[in-house]
Design a protein around this motif. Structure first.
Motif, PDB file in Angstrom:
ATOM      1  N   ASP A   1      42.513  70.227 -12.287  1.00 32.31           N
ATOM      2  CA  ASP A   1      43.530  69.400 -12.937  1.00 32.31           C
ATOM      3  C   ASP A   1      43.252  67.912 -12.768  1.00 32.31           C
ATOM      4  OD1 ASP A   1      44.823  71.719 -13.750  1.00 32.31           O
ATOM      5  OD2 ASP A   1      46.176  71.731 -12.018  1.00 32.31           O
ATOM      6  N   ASP A   2      42.448  67.547 -11.775  1.00 29.70           N
ATOM      7  CA  ASP A   2      42.075  66.147 -11.557  1.00 29.70           C
ATOM      8  C   ASP A   2      40.957  65.691 -12.494  1.00 29.70           C
ATOM      9  OD1 ASP A   2      43.897  65.991  -9.491  1.00 29.70           O
ATOM     10  OD2 ASP A   2      42.398  66.061  -7.887  1.00 29.70           O
ATOM     11  N   LEU A   3      40.158  66.627 -12.979  1.00 26.46           N
ATOM     12  CA  LEU A   3      38.961  66.284 -13.751  1.00 26.46           C
ATOM     13  C   LEU A   3      39.231  65.397 -14.967  1.00 26.46           C
ATOM     14  CD1 LEU A   3      37.046  69.692 -13.574  1.00 26.46           C
ATOM     15  CD2 LEU A   3      36.687  67.642 -12.171  1.00 26.46           C
ATOM     16  N   PRO A   4      40.207  65.733 -15.832  1.00 23.97           N
ATOM     17  CA  PRO A   4      40.393  64.917 -17.040  1.00 23.97           C
ATOM     18  C   PRO A   4      40.878  63.495 -16.766  1.00 23.97           C
ATOM     19  CG  PRO A   4      41.612  67.004 -17.206  1.00 23.97           C
ATOM     20  CD  PRO A   4      41.077  66.903 -15.822  1.00 23.97           C
ATOM     21  N   LYS A   5      41.463  63.251 -15.611  1.00 33.37           N
ATOM     22  CA  LYS A   5      42.013  61.914 -15.341  1.00 33.37           C
ATOM     23  C   LYS A   5      41.237  61.129 -14.286  1.00 33.37           C
ATOM     24  CE  LYS A   5      45.453  64.328 -12.629  1.00 33.37           C
ATOM     25  NZ  LYS A   5      46.764  64.808 -12.549  1.00 33.37           N
ATOM     26  N   MET A   6      40.066  61.627 -13.869  1.00 29.89           N
ATOM     27  CA  MET A   6      39.297  60.921 -12.842  1.00 29.89           C
ATOM     28  C   MET A   6      38.931  59.503 -13.262  1.00 29.89           C
ATOM     29  SD  MET A   6      36.798  63.712 -11.051  1.00 29.89           S
ATOM     30  CE  MET A   6      36.093  62.508  -9.930  1.00 29.89           C
ATOM     31  N   TYR A   7      38.633  59.303 -14.528  1.00 28.28           N
ATOM     32  CA  TYR A   7      38.205  57.982 -14.991  1.00 28.28           C
ATOM     33  C   TYR A   7      39.324  56.944 -14.875  1.00 28.28           C
ATOM     34  CZ  TYR A   7      40.790  58.615 -19.343  1.00 28.28           C
ATOM     35  OH  TYR A   7      41.797  58.795 -20.261  1.00 28.28           O
ATOM     36  N   THR A   8      40.570  57.375 -14.728  1.00 33.03           N
ATOM     37  CA  THR A   8      41.695  56.436 -14.630  1.00 33.03           C
ATOM     38  C   THR A   8      41.975  56.006 -13.188  1.00 33.03           C
ATOM     39  OG1 THR A   8      43.394  58.162 -14.376  1.00 33.03           O
ATOM     40  CG2 THR A   8      42.785  57.526 -16.629  1.00 33.03           C
ATOM     41  N   LEU A   9      41.303  56.632 -12.234  1.00 28.92           N
ATOM     42  CA  LEU A   9      41.551  56.322 -10.828  1.00 28.92           C
ATOM     43  C   LEU A   9      41.070  54.911 -10.488  1.00 28.92           C
ATOM     44  CD1 LEU A   9      40.372  59.666  -9.204  1.00 28.92           C
ATOM     45  CD2 LEU A   9      42.723  58.937  -9.629  1.00 28.92           C
ATOM     46  N   PRO A  10      41.694  54.297  -9.486  1.00 31.34           N
ATOM     47  CA  PRO A  10      41.171  53.001  -9.033  1.00 31.34           C
ATOM     48  C   PRO A  10      39.822  53.218  -8.352  1.00 31.34           C
ATOM     49  CG  PRO A  10      42.899  53.782  -7.554  1.00 31.34           C
ATOM     50  CD  PRO A  10      42.845  54.739  -8.716  1.00 31.34           C
ATOM     51  N   ASP A  11      39.117  52.123  -8.087  1.00 30.77           N
ATOM     52  CA  ASP A  11      37.852  52.219  -7.367  1.00 30.77           C
ATOM     53  C   ASP A  11      38.138  52.639  -5.931  1.00 30.77           C
ATOM     54  OD1 ASP A  11      36.470  51.454  -9.611  1.00 30.77           O
ATOM     55  OD2 ASP A  11      36.328  49.353  -9.015  1.00 30.77           O
ATOM     56  N   VAL A  12      37.518  53.748  -5.509  1.00 30.77           N
ATOM     57  CA  VAL A  12      37.745  54.270  -4.169  1.00 30.77           C
ATOM     58  C   VAL A  12      36.405  54.543  -3.482  1.00 30.77           C
ATOM     59  CG1 VAL A  12      39.945  55.341  -4.808  1.00 30.77           C
ATOM     60  CG2 VAL A  12      37.856  56.711  -4.868  1.00 30.77           C
ATOM     61  N   LYS A  13      36.474  54.609  -2.165  1.00 24.23           N
ATOM     62  CA  LYS A  13      35.318  54.997  -1.373  1.00 24.23           C
ATOM     63  C   LYS A  13      35.833  55.794  -0.182  1.00 24.23           C
ATOM     64  CE  LYS A  13      31.316  53.481   1.171  1.00 24.23           C
ATOM     65  NZ  LYS A  13      30.509  52.389   1.639  1.00 24.23           N
ATOM     66  N   GLU A  14      35.261  56.977  -0.006  1.00 25.28           N
ATOM     67  CA  GLU A  14      35.584  57.802   1.152  1.00 25.28           C
ATOM     68  C   GLU A  14      34.323  57.949   1.973  1.00 25.28           C
ATOM     69  OE1 GLU A  14      37.799  61.950   2.374  1.00 25.28           O
ATOM     70  OE2 GLU A  14      37.652  61.391   0.263  1.00 25.28           O
ATOM     71  N   GLU A  15      34.430  57.649   3.261  1.00 24.13           N
ATOM     72  CA  GLU A  15      33.267  57.698   4.142  1.00 24.13           C
ATOM     73  C   GLU A  15      33.523  58.677   5.279  1.00 24.13           C
ATOM     74  OE1 GLU A  15      31.293  54.644   7.220  1.00 24.13           O
ATOM     75  OE2 GLU A  15      31.377  53.936   5.144  1.00 24.13           O
ATOM     76  N   ALA A  16      32.647  59.659   5.380  1.00 22.15           N
ATOM     77  CA  ALA A  16      32.726  60.613   6.483  1.00 22.15           C
ATOM     78  C   ALA A  16      32.274  59.927   7.762  1.00 22.15           C
ATOM     79  CB  ALA A  16      31.839  61.817   6.203  1.00 22.15           C
TER      80      ALA A  16
END
Length: 156
Positions: free
Chosen positions: A77-92
């Motif tokens: 359900d997240d796939l179609p709206k991923m392009y609308t997300l803000p710029d994010v970075k997740e670091e392990a």
């Protein structure tokens, strides 16, 4: 005596092979998780889809809210709206991976930035299945912390 020696050599070889196989699986699993993070950062829905099973679930626990809130959604359900997300970075910060018989768990403390600003930290708990030599995420459960980041993300 010869049978005992032969059996011992076989057992040692089998153990070495299984350890090598487990190490290779752990590397593959770590790579899949890093690709998952990359898909978030690049807003790449195709890469996200490649790392997750079709019905993968994402569970979220807001430890920073009182009362604590939890919710669930499907990755697809997240796939179609991923392009609308803000710029994010997740670091392990660290990976603890357990593997056995086509199933794996990864415990991954992380730090998260939105628009180049630190947002929060937490723990990602990934569950993965192996299918035809490929590992895919079947679920992700994660916490959101605002205050306990030093404790959760200490590098070991």
């Amino acid at each position: 005596m010869e049978k005992t020696i032969l059996f011992t050599v076989f057992a040692i070889a089998l153990n070495a092979y299984s350890q090598g196989s487990e190490t290779a699986d752990k590397q593959k699993i770590k790579s899949v998780i890093q690709q998952f993070f990359e898909s978030l950062e690049t807003k790449d829905s195709v890469l996200m889809q490649e790392t997750t099973m079709d019905e993968a679930q994402i569970w979220r626990r807001y430890n920073n809210k009182k009362p604590i809130e939890m919710d669930m959604r499907f990755s697809k359900d997240d796939l179609p709206k991923m392009y609308t997300l803000p710029d994010v970075k997740e670091e392990a910060v660290q990976f603890e991976i357990s593997v056995g018989d086509g199933i794996a768990m990864a415990w991954v403390p992380y730090e998260f930035w939105i628009e180049d600003r630190f947002s929060h930290c937490g723990i990602d708990a990934f569950t993965l299945f192996e299918e035809n030599g490929n590992w895919k995420i079947i679920s992700v459960a994660y916490t959101i912390e605002k205050e306990k980041c030093t404790r959760l993300t200490e590098k070991h």
